[in-house]
Design a protein around this motif. Structure first.
Motif, PDB file in Angstrom:
ATOM      1  N   MET A 103      54.361  34.146  46.486  1.00  0.00           N
ATOM      2  CA  MET A 103      53.615  35.379  46.292  1.00  0.00           C
ATOM      3  C   MET A 103      53.372  36.016  47.653  1.00  0.00           C
ATOM      4  N   HIS A 104      53.567  37.312  47.729  1.00  0.00           N
ATOM      5  CA  HIS A 104      53.311  38.039  48.966  1.00  0.00           C
ATOM      6  C   HIS A 104      52.175  39.019  48.716  1.00  0.00           C
ATOM      7  N   CYS A 105      50.976  38.605  49.117  1.00  0.00           N
ATOM      8  CA  CYS A 105      49.816  39.479  48.938  1.00  0.00           C
ATOM      9  C   CYS A 105      49.511  40.199  50.240  1.00  0.00           C
ATOM     10  N   GLN A 106      48.761  41.261  50.138  1.00  0.00           N
ATOM     11  CA  GLN A 106      48.319  42.041  51.295  1.00  0.00           C
ATOM     12  C   GLN A 106      46.869  41.666  51.597  1.00  0.00           C
ATOM     13  N   ILE A 107      46.540  41.498  52.879  1.00  0.00           N
ATOM     14  CA  ILE A 107      45.164  41.205  53.291  1.00  0.00           C
ATOM     15  C   ILE A 107      44.625  42.430  54.001  1.00  0.00           C
ATOM     16  N   ARG A 108      43.421  42.846  53.608  1.00  0.00           N
ATOM     17  CA  ARG A 108      42.784  43.990  54.259  1.00  0.00           C
ATOM     18  C   ARG A 108      41.277  43.840  54.195  1.00  0.00           C
ATOM     19  N   LYS A 109      40.588  44.659  54.988  1.00  0.00           N
ATOM     20  CA  LYS A 109      39.135  44.690  54.937  1.00  0.00           C
ATOM     21  C   LYS A 109      38.725  45.317  53.596  1.00  0.00           C
ATOM     22  N   ALA A 110      37.670  44.779  53.021  1.00  0.00           N
ATOM     23  CA  ALA A 110      37.174  45.309  51.749  1.00  0.00           C
ATOM     24  C   ALA A 110      36.426  46.617  51.978  1.00  0.00           C
ATOM     25  N   THR A 111      36.409  47.441  50.955  1.00  0.00           N
ATOM     26  CA  THR A 111      35.649  48.695  50.975  1.00  0.00           C
ATOM     27  C   THR A 111      34.651  48.674  49.818  1.00  0.00           C
ATOM     28  N   ASP A 112      33.746  49.628  49.841  1.00  0.00           N
ATOM     29  CA  ASP A 112      32.760  49.739  48.762  1.00  0.00           C
ATOM     30  C   ASP A 112      33.437  49.835  47.391  1.00  0.00           C
ATOM     31  N   GLN A 113      34.607  50.462  47.341  1.00  0.00           N
ATOM     32  CA  GLN A 113      35.315  50.625  46.070  1.00  0.00           C
ATOM     33  C   GLN A 113      35.807  49.295  45.506  1.00  0.00           C
ATOM     34  N   ASP A 114      35.831  48.257  46.329  1.00  0.00           N
ATOM     35  CA  ASP A 114      36.285  46.930  45.887  1.00  0.00           C
ATOM     36  C   ASP A 114      35.177  46.075  45.282  1.00  0.00           C
ATOM     37  N   ALA A 115      33.924  46.515  45.367  1.00  0.00           N
ATOM     38  CA  ALA A 115      32.786  45.660  44.994  1.00  0.00           C
ATOM     39  C   ALA A 115      32.887  45.100  43.573  1.00  0.00           C
ATOM     40  N   THR A 116      33.221  45.919  42.612  1.00  0.00           N
ATOM     41  CA  THR A 116      33.310  45.444  41.223  1.00  0.00           C
ATOM     42  C   THR A 116      34.437  44.437  41.061  1.00  0.00           C
ATOM     43  N   ALA A 117      35.585  44.701  41.682  1.00  0.00           N
ATOM     44  CA  ALA A 117      36.719  43.777  41.583  1.00  0.00           C
ATOM     45  C   ALA A 117      36.407  42.457  42.286  1.00  0.00           C
ATOM     46  N   ILE A 118      35.762  42.515  43.448  1.00  0.00           N
ATOM     47  CA  ILE A 118      35.383  41.291  44.168  1.00  0.00           C
ATOM     48  C   ILE A 118      34.429  40.469  43.307  1.00  0.00           C
ATOM     49  N   SER A 119      33.448  41.120  42.722  1.00  0.00           N
ATOM     50  CA  SER A 119      32.502  40.435  41.841  1.00  0.00           C
ATOM     51  C   SER A 119      33.245  39.755  40.694  1.00  0.00           C
ATOM     52  N   GLY A 120      34.195  40.449  40.098  1.00  0.00           N
ATOM     53  CA  GLY A 120      34.961  39.883  38.989  1.00  0.00           C
ATOM     54  C   GLY A 120      35.755  38.657  39.383  1.00  0.00           C
ATOM     55  N   VAL A 121      36.383  38.686  40.559  1.00  0.00           N
ATOM     56  CA  VAL A 121      37.151  37.531  41.052  1.00  0.00           C
ATOM     57  C   VAL A 121      36.218  36.344  41.249  1.00  0.00           C
TER      58      VAL A 121
END
Length: 153
Positions: free
Chosen positions: A1-19
């Protein structure tokens, strides 16, 4: 698997919580009681994640723009490393840890600590972290681990 790593943004909060919640309920529940999982889950609501984004360097791993994993750096401590259950064991956690270790090193940090769950202890050992001690918060056991960072080439 080739995933991308980046700094999180406010728009990621719901997805991060879900993970995080999915990993806690599916993976960590093998090592912790339902009461501990329920208590820890409360700390990772989308609004709690928004607060963490201000306090820590939060990173995400994405696959086809979907957040599949997260990790954060809080000074010299790695925190909140979680991979979605459907993507565990495919390299996203290792990629995130490499990014966190690189960020720490670039900030002059030479030794990292991580408060590990029982579930993740073997993962951190495979990355060169050693157990320092156990801590207990009620019935929740946390394994404090650390690693000396090697200079970047």
């Amino acid at each position: 698997m080739h995933c991308q790593i980046r700094k999180a943004t406010d728009q990621d909060a719901t997805a991060i919580s879900g993970v995080i919640v999915a990993a806690l309920r599916e993976s960590n529940s093998q090592d912790y009681s339902a009461a501990v999982i329920a208590q820890v889950t409360l700390s990772f609501s989308p609004s709690a994640i928004l607060r963490l984004l201000v306090q820590r360097q939060v990173y995400v791993a994405t696959l086809d723009k979907e957040v599949i994993a997260t990790a954060s750096l809080d000074q010299a401590t790695v925190r909140s490393v979680f991979v979605a259950p459907t993507h565990q064991g495919q390299g996203a956690g290792r990629a995130l840890m490499a990014a966190v270790e690189s960020a720490a090193h670039s900030h002059g940090i030479h030794r990292l600590r991580v408060p590990s769950s029982i579930t993740a202890e073997g993962f951190y050992q495979s990355l060169g972290y050693s157990t320092v001690r156990d801590e207990y918060h009620g019935e929740e056991r946390t394994i404090i681990m650390e690693k000396a960072l090697t200079p970047l080439a």
